[in-house]
Design a protein around this motif. Structure first.
Motif, PDB file in Angstrom:
ATOM      1  N   GLU A  16       0.830  -1.217   0.000  1.00  9.80           N
ATOM      2  CA  GLU A  16       0.000   0.000   0.000  1.00  9.80           C
ATOM      3  C   GLU A  16       0.856   1.255   0.000  1.00  9.80           C
ATOM      4  OE1 GLU A  16      -4.028  -1.314   2.453  1.00  9.80           O
ATOM      5  OE2 GLU A  16      -2.422  -0.270   3.503  1.00  9.80           O
ATOM      6  N   SER A  17       1.883   1.263   0.866  1.00 14.77           N
ATOM      7  CA  SER A  17       2.649   2.512   0.974  1.00 14.77           C
ATOM      8  C   SER A  17       3.467   2.770  -0.290  1.00 14.77           C
ATOM      9  CB  SER A  17       3.512   2.552   2.228  1.00 14.77           C
ATOM     10  OG  SER A  17       4.157   1.349   2.383  1.00 14.77           O
ATOM     11  N   GLU A  18       3.905   1.699  -0.958  1.00  6.65           N
ATOM     12  CA  GLU A  18       4.603   1.892  -2.243  1.00  6.65           C
ATOM     13  C   GLU A  18       3.631   2.431  -3.297  1.00  6.65           C
ATOM     14  OE1 GLU A  18       7.919   1.327  -3.629  1.00  6.65           O
ATOM     15  OE2 GLU A  18       8.288   1.692  -1.516  1.00  6.65           O
ATOM     16  N   LEU A  19       2.400   1.883  -3.286  1.00  2.00           N
ATOM     17  CA  LEU A  19       1.388   2.352  -4.249  1.00  2.00           C
ATOM     18  C   LEU A  19       1.094   3.834  -4.023  1.00  2.00           C
ATOM     19  CD1 LEU A  19      -1.167  -0.619  -4.235  1.00  2.00           C
ATOM     20  CD2 LEU A  19      -0.093   0.355  -6.267  1.00  2.00           C
ATOM     21  N   ILE A  20       0.927   4.197  -2.741  1.00  2.00           N
ATOM     22  CA  ILE A  20       0.596   5.590  -2.412  1.00  2.00           C
ATOM     23  C   ILE A  20       1.754   6.511  -2.802  1.00  2.00           C
ATOM     24  CG2 ILE A  20       0.179   7.190  -0.486  1.00  2.00           C
ATOM     25  CD1 ILE A  20      -1.350   4.782   0.844  1.00  2.00           C
ATOM     26  N   GLN A  21       2.982   6.085  -2.459  1.00  2.00           N
ATOM     27  CA  GLN A  21       4.162   6.902  -2.794  1.00  2.00           C
ATOM     28  C   GLN A  21       4.246   7.109  -4.313  1.00  2.00           C
ATOM     29  OE1 GLN A  21       8.194   6.332  -0.875  1.00  2.00           O
ATOM     30  NE2 GLN A  21       8.740   5.638  -2.907  1.00  2.00           N
ATOM     31  N   ASP A  22       3.997   6.027  -5.060  1.00  2.00           N
ATOM     32  CA  ASP A  22       4.105   6.130  -6.517  1.00  2.00           C
ATOM     33  C   ASP A  22       2.997   7.010  -7.106  1.00  2.00           C
ATOM     34  OD1 ASP A  22       5.347   5.255  -9.045  1.00  2.00           O
ATOM     35  OD2 ASP A  22       3.351   4.410  -9.394  1.00  2.00           O
ATOM     36  N   ALA A  23       1.786   6.900  -6.526  1.00  2.00           N
ATOM     37  CA  ALA A  23       0.663   7.698  -7.045  1.00  2.00           C
ATOM     38  C   ALA A  23       0.898   9.190  -6.789  1.00  2.00           C
ATOM     39  CB  ALA A  23      -0.631   7.240  -6.392  1.00  2.00           C
ATOM     40  N   ASP A  24       1.747   9.503  -5.808  1.00  2.00           N
ATOM     41  CA  ASP A  24       1.951  10.899  -5.406  1.00  2.00           C
ATOM     42  C   ASP A  24       3.311  11.443  -5.877  1.00  2.00           C
ATOM     43  OD1 ASP A  24       0.720  13.034  -4.182  1.00  2.00           O
ATOM     44  OD2 ASP A  24       1.622  12.664  -2.228  1.00  2.00           O
ATOM     45  N   VAL A  25       3.939  10.722  -6.798  1.00  2.90           N
ATOM     46  CA  VAL A  25       5.269  11.143  -7.264  1.00  2.90           C
ATOM     47  C   VAL A  25       5.228  12.566  -7.823  1.00  2.90           C
ATOM     48  CG1 VAL A  25       6.727  10.831  -9.317  1.00  2.90           C
ATOM     49  CG2 VAL A  25       6.558   9.012  -7.646  1.00  2.90           C
ATOM     50  N   GLY A  26       6.201  13.379  -7.442  1.00  3.99           N
ATOM     51  CA  GLY A  26       6.260  14.760  -7.944  1.00  3.99           C
ATOM     52  C   GLY A  26       5.638  15.749  -6.976  1.00  3.99           C
ATOM     53  N   ASN A  27       4.855  15.236  -6.017  1.00  2.00           N
ATOM     54  CA  ASN A  27       4.290  16.132  -5.001  1.00  2.00           C
ATOM     55  C   ASN A  27       5.269  16.198  -3.827  1.00  2.00           C
ATOM     56  OD1 ASN A  27       2.825  17.585  -3.185  1.00  2.00           O
ATOM     57  ND2 ASN A  27       1.373  15.935  -2.718  1.00  2.00           N
ATOM     58  N   TYR A  28       6.009  17.307  -3.759  1.00  2.00           N
ATOM     59  CA  TYR A  28       7.029  17.439  -2.712  1.00  2.00           C
ATOM     60  C   TYR A  28       6.451  18.010  -1.425  1.00  2.00           C
ATOM     61  CZ  TYR A  28      10.342  16.733  -6.536  1.00  2.00           C
ATOM     62  OH  TYR A  28      11.033  16.217  -7.597  1.00  2.00           O
ATOM     63  N   LEU A  29       5.195  18.453  -1.490  1.00  3.76           N
ATOM     64  CA  LEU A  29       4.622  19.133  -0.317  1.00  3.76           C
ATOM     65  C   LEU A  29       3.803  18.188   0.545  1.00  3.76           C
ATOM     66  CD1 LEU A  29       3.708  22.479  -2.059  1.00  3.76           C
ATOM     67  CD2 LEU A  29       5.372  22.153  -0.225  1.00  3.76           C
ATOM     68  N   ILE A  30       4.465  17.204   1.146  1.00  2.00           N
ATOM     69  CA  ILE A  30       3.725  16.317   2.049  1.00  2.00           C
ATOM     70  C   ILE A  30       4.107  16.669   3.497  1.00  2.00           C
ATOM     71  CG2 ILE A  30       3.553  14.450   0.350  1.00  2.00           C
ATOM     72  CD1 ILE A  30       5.693  12.936   2.085  1.00  2.00           C
ATOM     73  N   SER A  31       3.197  16.331   4.432  1.00  2.00           N
ATOM     74  CA  SER A  31       3.481  16.662   5.836  1.00  2.00           C
ATOM     75  C   SER A  31       4.399  15.602   6.441  1.00  2.00           C
ATOM     76  CB  SER A  31       2.173  16.691   6.624  1.00  2.00           C
ATOM     77  OG  SER A  31       1.640  15.396   6.666  1.00  2.00           O
ATOM     78  N   SER A  32       4.967  15.934   7.608  1.00  2.00           N
ATOM     79  CA  SER A  32       5.845  14.947   8.239  1.00  2.00           C
ATOM     80  C   SER A  32       5.051  13.721   8.682  1.00  2.00           C
ATOM     81  CB  SER A  32       6.627  15.550   9.395  1.00  2.00           C
ATOM     82  OG  SER A  32       5.786  16.269  10.218  1.00  2.00           O
ATOM     83  N   SER A  33       3.766  13.897   9.047  1.00  2.00           N
ATOM     84  CA  SER A  33       3.012  12.699   9.459  1.00  2.00           C
ATOM     85  C   SER A  33       2.727  11.798   8.265  1.00  2.00           C
ATOM     86  CB  SER A  33       1.742  13.052  10.231  1.00  2.00           C
ATOM     87  OG  SER A  33       0.974  13.941   9.482  1.00  2.00           O
ATOM     88  N   THR A  34       2.518  12.386   7.087  1.00  2.00           N
ATOM     89  CA  THR A  34       2.336  11.553   5.882  1.00  2.00           C
ATOM     90  C   THR A  34       3.618  10.771   5.603  1.00  2.00           C
ATOM     91  OG1 THR A  34       0.747  13.075   4.938  1.00  2.00           O
ATOM     92  CG2 THR A  34       1.887  11.655   3.372  1.00  2.00           C
ATOM     93  N   TYR A  35       4.765  11.455   5.769  1.00  2.00           N
ATOM     94  CA  TYR A  35       6.051  10.791   5.538  1.00  2.00           C
ATOM     95  C   TYR A  35       6.236   9.617   6.511  1.00  2.00           C
ATOM     96  CZ  TYR A  35      11.094  10.058   6.042  1.00  2.00           C
ATOM     97  OH  TYR A  35      12.332   9.475   6.148  1.00  2.00           O
ATOM     98  N   ILE A  36       5.955   9.864   7.804  1.00  2.42           N
ATOM     99  CA  ILE A  36       6.147   8.801   8.799  1.00  2.42           C
ATOM    100  C   ILE A  36       5.211   7.619   8.493  1.00  2.42           C
ATOM    101  CG2 ILE A  36       5.868   8.189  11.271  1.00  2.42           C
ATOM    102  CD1 ILE A  36       8.389   9.810  10.821  1.00  2.42           C
ATOM    103  N   ARG A  37       3.970   7.932   8.075  1.00  7.87           N
ATOM    104  CA  ARG A  37       3.034   6.852   7.732  1.00  7.87           C
ATOM    105  C   ARG A  37       3.592   6.028   6.561  1.00  7.87           C
ATOM    106  NH1 ARG A  37      -1.174   9.895   8.156  1.00  7.87           N
ATOM    107  NH2 ARG A  37      -1.450  10.314   5.949  1.00  7.87           N
ATOM    108  N   ARG A  38       4.155   6.723   5.579  1.00  3.17           N
ATOM    109  CA  ARG A  38       4.706   6.008   4.409  1.00  3.17           C
ATOM    110  C   ARG A  38       5.881   5.115   4.787  1.00  3.17           C
ATOM    111  NH1 ARG A  38       4.892  10.319  -0.563  1.00  3.17           N
ATOM    112  NH2 ARG A  38       2.645  10.632  -0.610  1.00  3.17           N
TER     113      ARG A  38
END
Ligand code: FPP
Ligand code: MG
Length: 283
Positions: free
Chosen positions: A100-122
């Protein structure tokens, strides 16, 4: 082989006669990990890993996908419905989080504006879930005390988060020759990691008229190699790496405090020595 090491260390908390089960699970965890790296290298189009040519570069993506799948299938043949306190469902849910986290990361490629909690979840999904499962599985399969199983799960999780933050820092500060990959590769691939998130936070707090880092990454698209190098330089000069080191350290400290609660000197010593071995990367 950090994951199998965690399984075996955890198993020392339970019944010694179930050690063979722990060894079987340790193999499963390493095979799943290798399969995920084979797939990751195909996704990233990586030519080398740890300085060695990847399967996809040697044999092409088709053979590499199938080899990864084959390894997964082989690993699954070693997973039984239930062994000791460990249910197959606990294993599959960690594998699901990984995908799931790989899918989410790939779907959001190019979006550099993620929060630190999104990063920790990933990174919780892509790295810490397997670390946590490994540490917990050894204790669970040997039916160790429930509280010990719980502590080991948390220790594995925190170690996994610290490990991935440190790995992500290397993309900003590492030695390209030693790593076998260029600096700024994550940025170039459109993947924001904590040093960048931290640097953007620092830049915003500075409250200056100009925000050069924000200006560079605000459009949702992967950057050229040249621009990625500029982003790396700005991230480092804003103090994004130091802030990342501090965050990794808080997870290490949480893990160390849980290790102190374990009440088993042999396991505590082994875990601390594993931490030390990883120290070049994580402490
Ligand atoms: C490496 O991280 C990648 C992972 C930890 C997870 C990869 C998972 C998948 C591709 C999902 C498929 C899963 C299975 C079980 C087949 P990274 O890209 O940050 O690190 P790197 O620099 O080592 O590539
Ligand atoms: Mg990768």
């Amino acid at each position: 082989m950090i994951r199998p090491a965690l399984v075996i260390i955890g198993s020392k908390l339970g019944k010694t006669e179930r050690e063979d089960e722990a060894i079987r699970l340790a193999s499963v965890l390493e095979m799943i990990h290798i399969a995920s790296l084979i797939h990751d290298d195909i996704i990233d189009g990586a030519k080398t890993r740890r300085g060695i040519p990847t399967l996809n570069s040697l044999w092409g993506s088709k053979q590499a996908v199938l080899a990864g799948d084959y390894l997964l299938a082989k690993a699954m043949t070693l997973v039984k419905g239930e062994a000791g306190d460990l249910k197959a469902a606990a294993m599959t849910s960690a594998f699901i989080r990984l995908c799931e986290s790989e899918l989410i990361q790939d779907a959001d490629v190019g979006n550099y504006l993620i929060s630190s909690s999104t990063y920790i979840r990933r990174i919780g999904g892509k790295t810490a879930s397997l670390f946590a499962l490994s540490a917990y599985a050894g204790a669970a399969v040997t039916s160790a005390e429930k509280y010990q199983q719980y502590l080991l799960h948390r220790i594995g999780y925190c170690l996994g988060i610290a490990f991935q933050i440190k790995d992500d820092i290397l993309d900003y500060t590492g030695n390209a020759e030693k790593l076998g990959k260029d600096i700024g590769q994550d940025v170039h691939m459109g993947i924001p990691t904590y040093p960048l998130i931290a640097a953007l936070e620092i830049e915003a707090k500075n409250n200056l008229d100009k925000r050069p880092l924000f200006e560079m990454i605000k459009n949702k698209k992967p950057l050229s190699k040249k621009d990625s190098k500029k982003v790396v330089a700005l991230t480092v000069s804003l103090g994004g790496v130091e802030k990342s080191e501090r965050l990794a350290q808080t997870y290490i400290e949480r893990a160390l405090s849980d290790i102190n609660k374990l009440n088993n000197e042999e396991v505590q010593t082994m875990l601390l020595s594993l931490f030390k071995k990883l120290s070049a990367r994580i402490i």
